[in-house]
Design an enzyme around this catalytic site. Structure first.
Site, PDB file in Angstrom:
ATOM      1  N   SER A  16      37.771  45.209  17.443  1.00  0.00           N
ATOM      2  CA  SER A  16      37.409  46.345  18.304  1.00  0.00           C
ATOM      3  C   SER A  16      38.653  47.086  18.794  1.00  0.00           C
ATOM      4  O   SER A  16      38.630  48.319  18.937  1.00  0.00           O
ATOM      5  CB  SER A  16      36.530  45.892  19.477  1.00  0.00           C
ATOM      6  OG  SER A  16      37.267  45.136  20.404  1.00  0.00           O
ATOM      7  N   ASN A  17      39.734  46.377  19.051  1.00  0.00           N
ATOM      8  CA  ASN A  17      40.977  47.073  19.429  1.00  0.00           C
ATOM      9  C   ASN A  17      41.532  47.870  18.256  1.00  0.00           C
ATOM     10  O   ASN A  17      42.067  48.971  18.444  1.00  0.00           O
ATOM     11  CB  ASN A  17      42.019  46.071  19.934  1.00  0.00           C
ATOM     12  CG  ASN A  17      41.833  45.748  21.404  1.00  0.00           C
ATOM     13  OD1 ASN A  17      42.078  46.579  22.266  1.00  0.00           O
ATOM     14  ND2 ASN A  17      41.363  44.529  21.683  1.00  0.00           N
ATOM     15  N   ARG A  68      54.083  27.931   7.911  1.00  0.00           N
ATOM     16  CA  ARG A  68      53.956  29.270   8.499  1.00  0.00           C
ATOM     17  C   ARG A  68      54.883  30.262   7.813  1.00  0.00           C
ATOM     18  O   ARG A  68      54.545  31.443   7.637  1.00  0.00           O
ATOM     19  CB  ARG A  68      54.290  29.223   9.993  1.00  0.00           C
ATOM     20  CG  ARG A  68      53.224  28.569  10.824  1.00  0.00           C
ATOM     21  CD  ARG A  68      53.547  28.668  12.309  1.00  0.00           C
ATOM     22  NE  ARG A  68      52.661  27.824  13.083  1.00  0.00           N
ATOM     23  CZ  ARG A  68      51.476  28.205  13.548  1.00  0.00           C
ATOM     24  NH1 ARG A  68      51.035  29.416  13.331  1.00  0.00           N
ATOM     25  NH2 ARG A  68      50.720  27.371  14.229  1.00  0.00           N
ATOM     26  N   MET A  93      45.325  36.099  15.636  1.00  0.00           N
ATOM     27  CA  MET A  93      45.361  34.823  16.327  1.00  0.00           C
ATOM     28  C   MET A  93      46.245  33.775  15.629  1.00  0.00           C
ATOM     29  O   MET A  93      45.975  32.581  15.725  1.00  0.00           O
ATOM     30  CB  MET A  93      43.933  34.290  16.511  1.00  0.00           C
ATOM     31  CG  MET A  93      43.022  35.240  17.277  1.00  0.00           C
ATOM     32  SD  MET A  93      43.672  35.794  18.899  1.00  0.00           S
ATOM     33  CE  MET A  93      43.223  34.381  19.903  1.00  0.00           C
ATOM     34  N   LEU A  96      53.414  33.556  15.398  1.00  0.00           N
ATOM     35  CA  LEU A  96      54.423  34.006  14.425  1.00  0.00           C
ATOM     36  C   LEU A  96      55.750  33.297  14.666  1.00  0.00           C
ATOM     37  O   LEU A  96      56.135  33.033  15.802  1.00  0.00           O
ATOM     38  CB  LEU A  96      54.596  35.522  14.547  1.00  0.00           C
ATOM     39  CG  LEU A  96      53.341  36.315  14.189  1.00  0.00           C
ATOM     40  CD1 LEU A  96      53.444  37.758  14.669  1.00  0.00           C
ATOM     41  CD2 LEU A  96      53.071  36.269  12.682  1.00  0.00           C
ATOM     42  N   HIS A 112      47.352  41.422  24.915  1.00  0.00           N
ATOM     43  CA  HIS A 112      47.013  40.084  25.399  1.00  0.00           C
ATOM     44  C   HIS A 112      46.050  40.226  26.580  1.00  0.00           C
ATOM     45  O   HIS A 112      46.298  41.047  27.481  1.00  0.00           O
ATOM     46  CB  HIS A 112      48.290  39.346  25.830  1.00  0.00           C
ATOM     47  CG  HIS A 112      48.024  37.936  26.236  1.00  0.00           C
ATOM     48  ND1 HIS A 112      47.727  36.947  25.324  1.00  0.00           N
ATOM     49  CD2 HIS A 112      47.953  37.364  27.460  1.00  0.00           C
ATOM     50  CE1 HIS A 112      47.516  35.812  25.967  1.00  0.00           C
ATOM     51  NE2 HIS A 112      47.640  36.031  27.265  1.00  0.00           N
ATOM     52  N   GLU A 146      59.307  34.626  21.820  1.00  0.00           N
ATOM     53  CA  GLU A 146      58.652  33.882  22.894  1.00  0.00           C
ATOM     54  C   GLU A 146      57.169  34.280  22.956  1.00  0.00           C
ATOM     55  O   GLU A 146      56.863  35.471  23.113  1.00  0.00           O
ATOM     56  CB  GLU A 146      59.332  34.242  24.219  1.00  0.00           C
ATOM     57  CG  GLU A 146      58.919  33.384  25.371  1.00  0.00           C
ATOM     58  CD  GLU A 146      59.557  33.863  26.679  1.00  0.00           C
ATOM     59  OE1 GLU A 146      59.202  33.317  27.718  1.00  0.00           O
ATOM     60  OE2 GLU A 146      60.394  34.794  26.626  1.00  0.00           O
ATOM     61  N   ASP A 148      53.797  35.603  23.778  1.00  0.00           N
ATOM     62  CA  ASP A 148      53.297  36.487  24.849  1.00  0.00           C
ATOM     63  C   ASP A 148      54.377  36.780  25.893  1.00  0.00           C
ATOM     64  O   ASP A 148      54.076  36.972  27.082  1.00  0.00           O
ATOM     65  CB  ASP A 148      52.055  35.867  25.528  1.00  0.00           C
ATOM     66  CG  ASP A 148      50.929  35.612  24.533  1.00  0.00           C
ATOM     67  OD1 ASP A 148      50.776  36.424  23.601  1.00  0.00           O
ATOM     68  OD2 ASP A 148      50.218  34.611  24.677  1.00  0.00           O
TER      69      ASP A 148
HETATM   70  C1  GAR Z   1      41.057  40.858  22.455  1.00  0.00           C
HETATM   71  O1  GAR Z   1      40.495  40.591  23.714  1.00  0.00           O
HETATM   72  C2  GAR Z   1      42.553  40.593  22.481  1.00  0.00           C
HETATM   73  O2  GAR Z   1      43.166  40.918  23.698  1.00  0.00           O
HETATM   74  C3  GAR Z   1      42.580  39.108  22.262  1.00  0.00           C
HETATM   75  O3  GAR Z   1      41.598  38.869  21.289  1.00  0.00           O
HETATM   76  C4  GAR Z   1      40.567  39.857  21.415  1.00  0.00           C
HETATM   77  C5  GAR Z   1      40.364  40.485  20.068  1.00  0.00           C
HETATM   78  O4  GAR Z   1      39.257  41.336  20.063  1.00  0.00           O
HETATM   79  N1  GAR Z   1      43.879  38.683  21.821  1.00  0.00           N
HETATM   80  C6  GAR Z   1      44.404  37.504  22.111  1.00  0.00           C
HETATM   81  O5  GAR Z   1      43.823  36.651  22.741  1.00  0.00           O
HETATM   82  C7  GAR Z   1      45.800  37.299  21.571  1.00  0.00           C
HETATM   83  N2  GAR Z   1      46.351  36.105  22.055  1.00  0.00           N
HETATM   84  P1  GAR Z   1      39.087  42.443  18.940  1.00  0.00           P
HETATM   85  O6  GAR Z   1      39.246  41.740  17.587  1.00  0.00           O
HETATM   86  O7  GAR Z   1      37.673  42.934  19.120  1.00  0.00           O
HETATM   87  O8  GAR Z   1      40.102  43.504  19.159  1.00  0.00           O
END
Ligand code: GAR
Length: 199
Positions: A16-17, A68, A93, A96, A112, A146, A148
């Site tokens: 969605s982002n 990785r 997710m 890296l 985040h 580091e 986040d």
């Molecule tokens: C979002 O809430 C993003 O902030 C989070 O995963 C979701 C992805 O949603 N990211 C993390 O937790 C990163 N550590 P989306 O696939 O619908 O954008």
């Protein structure tokens, strides 16, 4: 006018982002999406990107096991073909390695779902509720080695409501994510790293 910046968006899930970012990159926006890349070939966001006419690719992390660096080398190969100027992690997710974060230093953003530096890592909303926080939110930051931990480029805040669960809070924060990330990317692509503060 200079050529628009080329943006690759890395996802793992619903995307969605990614959709919010891609939809924002039109008109006089200084960037355009050139690739949506996932570590999960089944990620719903890949279908959404395809439907928007954006090139997509997947590098499944599973065959690489714990290696990785080899997974990231495969990501790099795919990215090299798309020649992005900027990488946006959007619900990507996988952690890296420094090899990857250093290769993209100053050119890679992440969103985040917490008010960093609070709650790095996972389960951010449950942790905010458990702590009794009055406010939650999301952060866009530059990615460094580091987790986040890179320089903050923007934050959006929401109130925590008395009946909130991790899910209701996550949904309220996600609405803000969809506003914050495009606002930060627009500024960043124009060469401006002044933090965006919403609302
Ligand atoms: C979002 O809430 C993003 O902030 C989070 O995963 C979701 C992805 O949603 N990211 C993390 O937790 C990163 N550590 P989306 O696939 O619908 O954008």
């Amino acid at each position: 006018m200079t050529d628009p910046k080329r943006v690759a968006i890395l996802i793992s899930g619903s995307g969605s982002n990614m959709v919010a970012l891609a939809e924002s990159m039109t008109g006089d926006h200084p960037a355009r999406p050139v690739l949506v890349l996932s570590n999960d070939p089944g990620a719903k966001g890949l279908d959404r990107a395809r439907a928007m006419g954006i090139p997509v690719a997947a590098v499944d992390h599973r065959p690489f096991g714990k290696d990785r660096a080899a997974f990231e080398a495969a990501l790099m190969d795919r990215l090299a073909e798309a020649r992005p100027d900027i990488l946006c992690l959007a619900g990507f997710m996988r952690v890296l390695t420094p090899g990857f974060t250093e290769a993209w230093a100053g050119r890679m953003l992440n969103i985040h779902p917490s008010l960093l530096p609070n709650y790095r890592g996972l389960h951010t909303h449950a942790r905010a509720l458990e702590a009794g926080d009055a406010e939650a939110g999301c952060t866009v930051h530059e990615v460094t080695a580091e987790l986040d931990g890179g320089p903050i480029l923007g934050q959006a805040r929401v109130p925590v409501l008395p009946d909130d669960t991790a899910d209701t809070l996550a949904a309220r924060v996600l609405v803000q994510e969809h506003m914050l990330y495009p606002a930060v990317l627009r500024r960043f692509a124009a060469g401006d790293r002044t933090p965006v503060l919403l609302p």
